[in-house]
Every structure is written in structure tokens, then in C-alpha cells.
Design an enzyme around this catalytic site. Structure first.
Site, PDB file in Angstrom:
ATOM      1  N   ASN A  11      33.129 -36.945 -12.511  1.00 46.76           N
ATOM      2  CA  ASN A  11      32.661 -35.973 -11.508  1.00 46.76           C
ATOM      3  C   ASN A  11      31.325 -35.411 -11.974  1.00 46.76           C
ATOM      4  O   ASN A  11      31.282 -34.606 -12.896  1.00 46.76           O
ATOM      5  CB  ASN A  11      33.717 -34.858 -11.377  1.00 46.76           C
ATOM      6  CG  ASN A  11      33.259 -33.723 -10.471  1.00 46.76           C
ATOM      7  OD1 ASN A  11      32.291 -33.878  -9.710  1.00 46.76           O
ATOM      8  ND2 ASN A  11      33.934 -32.588 -10.551  1.00 46.76           N
ATOM      9  N   LYS A  13      29.405 -33.454 -10.441  1.00 52.14           N
ATOM     10  CA  LYS A  13      29.186 -32.093  -9.887  1.00 52.14           C
ATOM     11  C   LYS A  13      27.776 -32.011  -9.285  1.00 52.14           C
ATOM     12  O   LYS A  13      27.284 -32.996  -8.758  1.00 52.14           O
ATOM     13  CB  LYS A  13      29.419 -31.040 -10.971  1.00 52.14           C
ATOM     14  CG  LYS A  13      30.733 -31.255 -11.734  1.00 52.14           C
ATOM     15  CD  LYS A  13      31.153 -30.066 -12.523  1.00 52.14           C
ATOM     16  CE  LYS A  13      32.345 -30.426 -13.388  1.00 52.14           C
ATOM     17  NZ  LYS A  13      33.071 -29.299 -13.891  1.00 52.14           N
ATOM     18  N   HIS A  98      39.203 -29.517  -5.874  1.00 57.26           N
ATOM     19  CA  HIS A  98      38.695 -29.297  -7.234  1.00 57.26           C
ATOM     20  C   HIS A  98      38.648 -27.786  -7.504  1.00 57.26           C
ATOM     21  O   HIS A  98      38.379 -26.990  -6.614  1.00 57.26           O
ATOM     22  CB  HIS A  98      37.293 -29.904  -7.388  1.00 57.26           C
ATOM     23  CG  HIS A  98      36.829 -29.889  -8.810  1.00 57.26           C
ATOM     24  ND1 HIS A  98      36.251 -28.774  -9.378  1.00 57.26           N
ATOM     25  CD2 HIS A  98      36.900 -30.830  -9.784  1.00 57.26           C
ATOM     26  CE1 HIS A  98      35.977 -29.050 -10.645  1.00 57.26           C
ATOM     27  NE2 HIS A  98      36.363 -30.285 -10.918  1.00 57.26           N
ATOM     28  N   GLU A 100      36.592 -25.874  -8.820  1.00 52.30           N
ATOM     29  CA  GLU A 100      35.356 -25.145  -8.466  1.00 52.30           C
ATOM     30  C   GLU A 100      35.303 -24.875  -6.970  1.00 52.30           C
ATOM     31  O   GLU A 100      34.775 -23.843  -6.535  1.00 52.30           O
ATOM     32  CB  GLU A 100      34.136 -25.930  -8.970  1.00 52.30           C
ATOM     33  CG  GLU A 100      34.014 -25.802 -10.478  1.00 52.30           C
ATOM     34  CD  GLU A 100      33.461 -27.017 -11.189  1.00 52.30           C
ATOM     35  OE1 GLU A 100      32.813 -27.863 -10.545  1.00 52.30           O
ATOM     36  OE2 GLU A 100      33.696 -27.123 -12.412  1.00 52.30           O
ATOM     37  N   GLU A 170      44.344 -30.308 -13.761  1.00 62.57           N
ATOM     38  CA  GLU A 170      43.172 -29.759 -14.432  1.00 62.57           C
ATOM     39  C   GLU A 170      43.359 -28.250 -14.626  1.00 62.57           C
ATOM     40  O   GLU A 170      43.075 -27.468 -13.706  1.00 62.57           O
ATOM     41  CB  GLU A 170      41.924 -29.990 -13.582  1.00 62.57           C
ATOM     42  CG  GLU A 170      41.641 -31.433 -13.284  1.00 62.57           C
ATOM     43  CD  GLU A 170      40.178 -31.638 -12.958  1.00 62.57           C
ATOM     44  OE1 GLU A 170      39.490 -32.265 -13.759  1.00 62.57           O
ATOM     45  OE2 GLU A 170      39.722 -31.124 -11.925  1.00 62.57           O
ATOM     46  N   GLY A 176      35.096 -27.416 -18.246  1.00 66.46           N
ATOM     47  CA  GLY A 176      33.737 -27.046 -18.627  1.00 66.46           C
ATOM     48  C   GLY A 176      33.675 -26.001 -19.732  1.00 66.46           C
ATOM     49  O   GLY A 176      32.627 -25.410 -19.980  1.00 66.46           O
ATOM     50  N   SER A 216      37.580 -30.757 -20.116  1.00 63.16           N
ATOM     51  CA  SER A 216      36.897 -30.984 -21.402  1.00 63.16           C
ATOM     52  C   SER A 216      37.370 -32.243 -22.119  1.00 63.16           C
ATOM     53  O   SER A 216      37.511 -32.247 -23.338  1.00 63.16           O
ATOM     54  CB  SER A 216      37.039 -29.740 -22.300  1.00 63.16           C
ATOM     55  OG  SER A 216      36.445 -28.620 -21.680  1.00 63.16           O
TER      56      SER A 216
HETATM   57  C1  PEP Z   1      36.009 -31.579 -13.814  1.00 61.49           C
HETATM   58  O1  PEP Z   1      34.948 -31.298 -13.301  1.00 61.49           O
HETATM   59  O2  PEP Z   1      36.940 -32.002 -13.108  1.00 61.49           O
HETATM   60  C2  PEP Z   1      36.180 -31.412 -15.270  1.00 61.49           C
HETATM   61  C3  PEP Z   1      37.341 -31.701 -15.799  1.00 61.49           C
HETATM   62  O3  PEP Z   1      35.091 -30.962 -15.974  1.00 61.49           O
HETATM   63  P1  PEP Z   1      34.911 -30.976 -17.588  1.00 61.49           P
HETATM   64  O4  PEP Z   1      35.283 -32.360 -18.051  1.00 61.49           O
HETATM   65  O5  PEP Z   1      33.459 -30.675 -17.804  1.00 61.49           O
HETATM   66  O6  PEP Z   1      35.818 -29.935 -18.154  1.00 61.49           O
END
Ligand code: PEP
Length: 262
Positions: A11, A13, A98, A100, A170, A176, A216
Site C-alpha cells: 500500500n 498510500k 483501511h 486511515e 491491521e 506506521g 510495520s
Molecule cells: C498499511 O498501510 O496497511 C500498513 C500496514 O502500513 P505500515 O506497514 O507502514 O505499518
């Protein structure tokens, strides 16, 4: 034990520009094209770069993904993009819910469900993202929140469309932040999600639905997470912007010795 093809998504973003998006896609093809027999691989660039990235992915078997979708097909919905438009661009899979979009942009379960159903009806695969905040985890509400988002997101999704559905667990506090769930935490959540899929549908859906972990994920923690029996791959944010990291994560999920254990 049931065979599930691993799936890893990157992703991107709201990152990259046109040139760097194409360059990143090119590097992902160079590093991953040989792995597509072992693992489904998707990249999710920003909307404006979908067409250029799709062209770069070509016919190497890496899936073009979109980060969002609207639930109407067309009409007076300024700024929105429909599932049909995504299909027109050869998009194969779309993120729904997601964290965000839920927590920064205010999407609720009902909107996530409308988007999920519209995307499925348009013929897309979806990655339904679910996960608890740190406050919810500390209040011992992880299962309640995660399974509630699962059930609400899949409301009215018929069993025949479940083969188009990937779930991404997640935990919001791990996205992040550099913090990630321990392999045991991830396994516990994934197992609960799989059991709930069995309750909502049947054992065959529970056994066959891929559940990704996201939060992460890096090259140096992917293998131990993937070793958990209910972790079927990853949704990767930050690390997917570095092709070497992303390719290493895909390799961790595509290894034949892991597959033999599933
Ligand atoms: C994501 O955007 O779904 C995500 C898991 O981000 P990150 O790997 O940066 O934590």
C-alpha cells in the site's frame, strides 16, 4: 491442512510521484515476477498513477490494486471513483476500510460495507481491513472490535463472493509506528477471525479465506509472522516503498518450505 496461496500487498498510500511510481513498479516486477507462482502479489499506487503503474506491471502476474472505491457506479459524486472505472483500468483488487480511511477520513462500518459490496459486484477482489486501536486493545476489546468490523464489513456478502475476499488484520497501533504485534498476538487475532468466518459462512470459507497481517511489517520480521499457521501474507505500507524491502517480504511469504507446512 488447507492450502492457501499467500498474498502480499504493498500500500503506497499518498506517496510517490509519476516517475517514482513507475520506477518502483518496475523494480517490483524485476524482483517479484518469478514469485507469482508461489504468492499473489499486489501493489496499491495512488489513483492518478494506476494506469502508468498498470502498464509497467504488464503481464507479469502482479496485481494492480486501488486504495479505495466508491459504492455508486457513476453519476454526480464529484471526486469519487467507481469499481467499474477501476475494472476499466485493469485493477484487480481494492482496499476497503483501511484504518486511515476509518480513523483519519471518518469512514464507518456501514460505508465500508457499501464499498465492499459494490467492489465485489463489479468483479473486483477486496482486501477488507480490520483492527483495533491502542485504547481498545488496552481495554481488552480487541476481539469485539475486530470481529465486529469483520461482520459489519461482510454484511450481505454472499458466500459465492467470499473467494474474492481477503481479510487484513491491521492493529491500528502498529500501522506506521514501527511497533508490531508479536507473532503470538497476530496468530490469536487471525485464529479468532478464521473461526468467526466459519460461524458467518462455513468451514470451507474459514479454511480458504486468506488473512493478511499488517502493521510495520519489515523484511526482518516477516518470516516469523508468516510462520504462524493463520497468517497468510501481509499488507505492507512504509516498507513497500522500498523495492528491496518489499521483495524480501514477498520472499518470506513465498518460500516453499513454509508452504509445505500449511
Ligand atoms: C498499511 O498501510 O496497511 C500498513 C500496514 O502500513 P505500515 O506497514 O507502514 O505499518
Amino acid at each position: 491442512m488447507h492450502q492457501r496461496t499467500p498474498i502480499v500487498g504493498g500500500n503506497w498510500k499518498m506517496n510517490t510521484d509519476l516517475a517514482s511510481a513507475v520506477e518502483l513498479a518496475d523494480d517490483v516486477v524485476a524482483g517479484c515476477a518469478q514469485l507469482v507462482q508461489h504468492c499473489d502479489i499486489a501493489v496499491f499506487p495512488p489513483f492518478p498513477y494506476l494506469q502508468a503503474v498498470g502498464k509497467t506491471l504488464g503481464h507479469h502476474g502482479i496485481l494492480l490494486g486501488a486504495q479505495d472505491v466508491y459504492y455508486e457506479s457513476n453519476g454526480a459524486f464529484t471526486g469519487e471513483v467507481s469499481g467499474e472505472m477501476l475494472v476499466d483500468l485493469n485493477v484487480a483488487i481494492v482496499l476497503c476500510g483501511h484504518s486511515e480511511r476509518r480513523h483519519v477520513l471518518g469512514e464507518d462500518d456501514q460505508l465500508v460495507n457499501l464499498k465492499a459490496r459494490a467492489a465485489l459486484d463489479a468483479g473486483l477482489w477486496i482486501t477488507l481491513c480490520i483492527g483495533e486501536t491502542i485504547e481498545q486493545r488496552e481495554a481488552a476489546r480487541t476481539e469485539e472490535i475486530t470481529l465486529g468490523q469483520l461482520q459489519a464489513g461482510l454484511d450481505d456478502v454472499p458466500i459465492e463472493q467470499m473467494r474474492q475476499v481477503v481479510i487484513a488484520y491491521e492493529p491500528v497501533w502498529a500501522i506506521g509506528t514501527g511497533r508490531n504485534a508479536t507473532p503470538e498476538d497476530a496468530q490469536a487475532a487471525h485464529k479468532a477471525i478464521r473461526e468467526r468466518l466459519g460461524d458467518l459462512y462455513d468451514q470451507s470459507v474459514a479454511d480458504s479465506t486468506r488473512i493478511q497481517y499488517g502493521g510495520s511489517v519489515k523484511a526482518n520480521n516477516a518470516a516469523e509472522l508468516f510462520a504462524q499457521p493463520d497468517v497468510d501474507g501481509f499488507l505492507v505500507g512504509g516498507a513497500s516503498l522500498k523495492s528491496q524491502e518489499f521483495v524480501a517480504i514477498v520472499k518470506a511469504a513465498a518460500k516453499a518450505d513454509h508452504l509445505a507446512r500449511r
